[in-house]
Motif scaffolding. Structure first.
Motif, PDB file in Angstrom:
ATOM      1  N   MET A   1       0.837  -1.223   0.000  1.00 14.08           N
ATOM      2  CA  MET A   1       0.000   0.000   0.000  1.00 14.08           C
ATOM      3  C   MET A   1       0.864   1.262   0.000  1.00 14.08           C
ATOM      4  O   MET A   1       0.663   2.171  -0.770  1.00 14.08           O
ATOM      5  CB  MET A   1      -0.921  -0.058   1.244  1.00 14.08           C
ATOM      6  N   ILE A   2       1.891   1.248   0.922  1.00 16.96           N
ATOM      7  CA  ILE A   2       2.797   2.407   1.018  1.00 16.96           C
ATOM      8  C   ILE A   2       3.536   2.587  -0.308  1.00 16.96           C
ATOM      9  O   ILE A   2       3.701   3.697  -0.793  1.00 16.96           O
ATOM     10  CB  ILE A   2       3.788   2.243   2.201  1.00 16.96           C
ATOM     11  N   GLY A   3       3.898   1.418  -0.914  1.00 15.20           N
ATOM     12  CA  GLY A   3       4.621   1.450  -2.185  1.00 15.20           C
ATOM     13  C   GLY A   3       3.800   2.130  -3.271  1.00 15.20           C
ATOM     14  O   GLY A   3       4.317   2.969  -4.004  1.00 15.20           O
ATOM     15  N   SER A   4       2.498   1.796  -3.351  1.00  7.36           N
ATOM     16  CA  SER A   4       1.675   2.405  -4.415  1.00  7.36           C
ATOM     17  C   SER A   4       1.464   3.906  -4.171  1.00  7.36           C
ATOM     18  O   SER A   4       1.437   4.704  -5.105  1.00  7.36           O
ATOM     19  CB  SER A   4       0.333   1.686  -4.541  1.00  7.36           C
ATOM     20  N   TRP A   5       1.338   4.306  -2.884  1.00  8.12           N
ATOM     21  CA  TRP A   5       1.206   5.746  -2.579  1.00  8.12           C
ATOM     22  C   TRP A   5       2.468   6.509  -2.985  1.00  8.12           C
ATOM     23  O   TRP A   5       2.381   7.600  -3.539  1.00  8.12           O
ATOM     24  CB  TRP A   5       0.931   5.971  -1.090  1.00  8.12           C
ATOM     25  N   LEU A   7       4.498   5.604  -5.283  1.00  5.49           N
ATOM     26  CA  LEU A   7       4.530   5.653  -6.749  1.00  5.49           C
ATOM     27  C   LEU A   7       3.647   6.784  -7.275  1.00  5.49           C
ATOM     28  O   LEU A   7       4.055   7.567  -8.143  1.00  5.49           O
ATOM     29  CB  LEU A   7       4.066   4.288  -7.308  1.00  5.49           C
ATOM     30  N   ILE A   8       2.432   6.897  -6.697  1.00  2.00           N
ATOM     31  CA  ILE A   8       1.509   7.961  -7.134  1.00  2.00           C
ATOM     32  C   ILE A   8       2.129   9.333  -6.855  1.00  2.00           C
ATOM     33  O   ILE A   8       2.125  10.216  -7.705  1.00  2.00           O
ATOM     34  CB  ILE A   8       0.138   7.810  -6.429  1.00  2.00           C
ATOM     35  N   ALA A   9       2.697   9.480  -5.643  1.00  2.00           N
ATOM     36  CA  ALA A   9       3.317  10.771  -5.281  1.00  2.00           C
ATOM     37  C   ALA A   9       4.460  11.088  -6.236  1.00  2.00           C
ATOM     38  O   ALA A   9       4.608  12.226  -6.690  1.00  2.00           O
ATOM     39  CB  ALA A   9       3.825  10.716  -3.848  1.00  2.00           C
ATOM     40  N   GLY A  10       5.248  10.061  -6.564  1.00  2.00           N
ATOM     41  CA  GLY A  10       6.375  10.248  -7.484  1.00  2.00           C
ATOM     42  C   GLY A  10       5.893  10.692  -8.854  1.00  2.00           C
ATOM     43  O   GLY A  10       6.453  11.633  -9.444  1.00  2.00           O
ATOM     44  N   VAL A  11       4.821  10.034  -9.352  1.00  2.00           N
ATOM     45  CA  VAL A  11       4.291  10.383 -10.683  1.00  2.00           C
ATOM     46  C   VAL A  11       3.747  11.805 -10.676  1.00  2.00           C
ATOM     47  O   VAL A  11       4.000  12.598 -11.603  1.00  2.00           O
ATOM     48  CB  VAL A  11       3.195   9.363 -11.105  1.00  2.00           C
ATOM     49  N   VAL A  12       3.014  12.164  -9.589  1.00  2.00           N
ATOM     50  CA  VAL A  12       2.463  13.532  -9.484  1.00  2.00           C
ATOM     51  C   VAL A  12       3.585  14.554  -9.492  1.00  2.00           C
ATOM     52  O   VAL A  12       3.538  15.568 -10.194  1.00  2.00           O
ATOM     53  CB  VAL A  12       1.576  13.671  -8.215  1.00  2.00           C
ATOM     54  N   LEU A  13       4.632  14.276  -8.703  1.00  2.28           N
ATOM     55  CA  LEU A  13       5.777  15.201  -8.649  1.00  2.28           C
ATOM     56  C   LEU A  13       6.436  15.342 -10.016  1.00  2.28           C
ATOM     57  O   LEU A  13       6.778  16.447 -10.446  1.00  2.28           O
ATOM     58  CB  LEU A  13       6.810  14.699  -7.636  1.00  2.28           C
ATOM     59  N   LEU A  14       6.576  14.203 -10.695  1.00  3.13           N
ATOM     60  CA  LEU A  14       7.200  14.215 -12.017  1.00  3.13           C
ATOM     61  C   LEU A  14       6.357  15.036 -12.999  1.00  3.13           C
ATOM     62  O   LEU A  14       6.888  15.860 -13.757  1.00  3.13           O
ATOM     63  CB  LEU A  14       7.367  12.777 -12.523  1.00  3.13           C
ATOM     64  N   LEU A  15       5.023  14.838 -12.922  1.00  5.46           N
ATOM     65  CA  LEU A  15       4.130  15.589 -13.819  1.00  5.46           C
ATOM     66  C   LEU A  15       4.217  17.087 -13.530  1.00  5.46           C
ATOM     67  O   LEU A  15       4.229  17.913 -14.447  1.00  5.46           O
ATOM     68  CB  LEU A  15       2.688  15.100 -13.657  1.00  5.46           C
ATOM     69  N   LEU A  16       4.284  17.417 -12.220  1.00  6.67           N
ATOM     70  CA  LEU A  16       4.407  18.835 -11.837  1.00  6.67           C
ATOM     71  C   LEU A  16       5.682  19.439 -12.405  1.00  6.67           C
ATOM     72  O   LEU A  16       5.681  20.546 -12.951  1.00  6.67           O
ATOM     73  CB  LEU A  16       4.428  18.971 -10.319  1.00  6.67           C
ATOM     74  N   LEU A  17       6.769  18.669 -12.286  1.00  2.00           N
ATOM     75  CA  LEU A  17       8.064  19.135 -12.789  1.00  2.00           C
ATOM     76  C   LEU A  17       8.005  19.350 -14.302  1.00  2.00           C
ATOM     77  O   LEU A  17       8.469  20.377 -14.813  1.00  2.00           O
ATOM     78  CB  LEU A  17       9.151  18.113 -12.428  1.00  2.00           C
TER      79      LEU A  17
END
Lengths: 185, 152
Positions: A1-5, A7-17
């Motif tokens: 569960m922590i892993g998927s969160w 991953l989502i946070a990482g993708v969001v950050l990447l998209l923001l960047l």
């Protein structure tokens, strides 16, 4: 569960960047100066010496802030951003032109020095990276916080220009010397 | 005429222009507008009858161009506070009403036409931006004065 969160946070950050970089890139494109012929570029004046200090300094900002007018503060930030981006585009175009000239001169040269070529290329790549960072950072934070980086880019641009000028002068002198030698024979 | 002679003649014409015309104009912004107005929109060449009569037309043109660039650089390098002062001098010394000049200058941006040819793009942008800001600052001062007047 922590892993998927994560991953989502990482993708969001990447998209923001990516969004921030795209915004900076699009804004820089917006201020692209009209296409000029090489002759026009040669005839155009070089940037005045105190330009970077003035555009990236906080002196005018302090004056505007003292007026306590939000509308003028916003206008100031918007205008200085525009001026700083024009400078970034112009200086980066000038450096690319210097590198084209260098490549032309290097093709005519018979005894290229590996160390000099590597030094010029590394300075050019550093400059291009700095200009990219400046374009994005100016869009995000405005030019007032980026004086140090802008001064660094200006100094390095001047250095690359001077190196290319002395390289070209050397190539010219050698080719004239060999032409004179042939004529004497 | 060879190059050194030509340069001396242009400098002579430039000094004459400073002494007889430009020194009588108050403020660098007004000087910039004046010199820019001697330039033909179609050819980009400068012409000044008095100067051309005392020197050759070509020499006079070069002296005007030199003055134009010098004044522009002085203005582009001055601080925003100083530029507000320059616009204030220009507006106060004009015959038109202050409100009218500020409004028209904000709408038409006539100062863009006052730039010398082939001037550095970034320096030109800085000058245009600073004039825009100076006009906004003067407009705000005027609005505040108008608000304070009925109260007093």
């Amino acid at each position: 569960m922590i892993g998927s969160w994560s991953l989502i946070a990482g993708v969001v950050l990447l998209l923001l960047l990516v969004a921030v970089v795209m915004k900076g890139w699009l804004a820089a494109r917006q201020f692209e100066e009209p296409t000029r012929t090489p002759r026009e570029l040669e005839e155009m004046e070089t940037c005045p010496e105190g330009f970077v200090s003035k555009t990236f300094s906080r002196a005018d900002w302090e004056f505007v802030r003292g007026l306590k007018a939000e509308r003028i503060e916003r206008l100031f930030q918007q205008e200085r951003k525009r001026v700083a981006l024009v400078w970034v585009r112009q200086t980066s175009a000038m450096i690319r032109k210097v590198m084209r000239e260098h490549a032309r001169a290097a093709r005519q040269s018979h005894n290229l020095e590996f160390a000099t070529e590597v030094s010029i290329l590394s300075q050019f790549l550093t400059l291009m990276a700095v200009f990219g960072i400046l374009s994005v950072a100016i869009q995000i934070a405005g030019p007032l916080w980026l004086g140090g980086l802008a001064h660094f880019a200006q100094r390095l641009s001047q250095q690359v220009r001077t190196m290319q000028e002395s390289f070209q002068a050397g190539v010219l002198a050698k080719s004239q010397g060999s032409a004179n030698g042939l004529a004497a024979r | 005429m060879d190059v050194p002679d030509n340069r001396a003649a242009v400098e002579g014409a430039y000094d004459d222009l400073l002494r007889r015309s430009l020194s009588k104009i108050k403020g660098d912004l007004a000087r910039l507008i004046y010199v820019a107005s001697t330039r033909d929109y179609n050819t980009g060449k400068y012409h000044h009858d008095g100067l051309a009569a005392r020197f050759q037309a070509e020499i006079a043109g070069q002296a005007l161009e030199m003055a134009h660039r010098e004044i522009f650089h002085r203005l582009a390098e001055c601080s925003l506070r100083e530029l507000v002062g320059e616009v204030e001098i220009y507006v106060s010394s004009s015959r038109q009403s202050r409100e009218e000049i500020l409004e028209v200058w904000q709408k038409l941006e006539p100062y863009r036409v006052a730039l010398p040819v082939d001037v550095n793009v970034a320096a030109a942008q800085l000058f245009v931006s600073n004039v825009k800001l100076a006009l906004a600052i003067l407009c705000r001062r005027q609005e505040r004065q108008a608000m304070e007047e009925p109260a007093s």
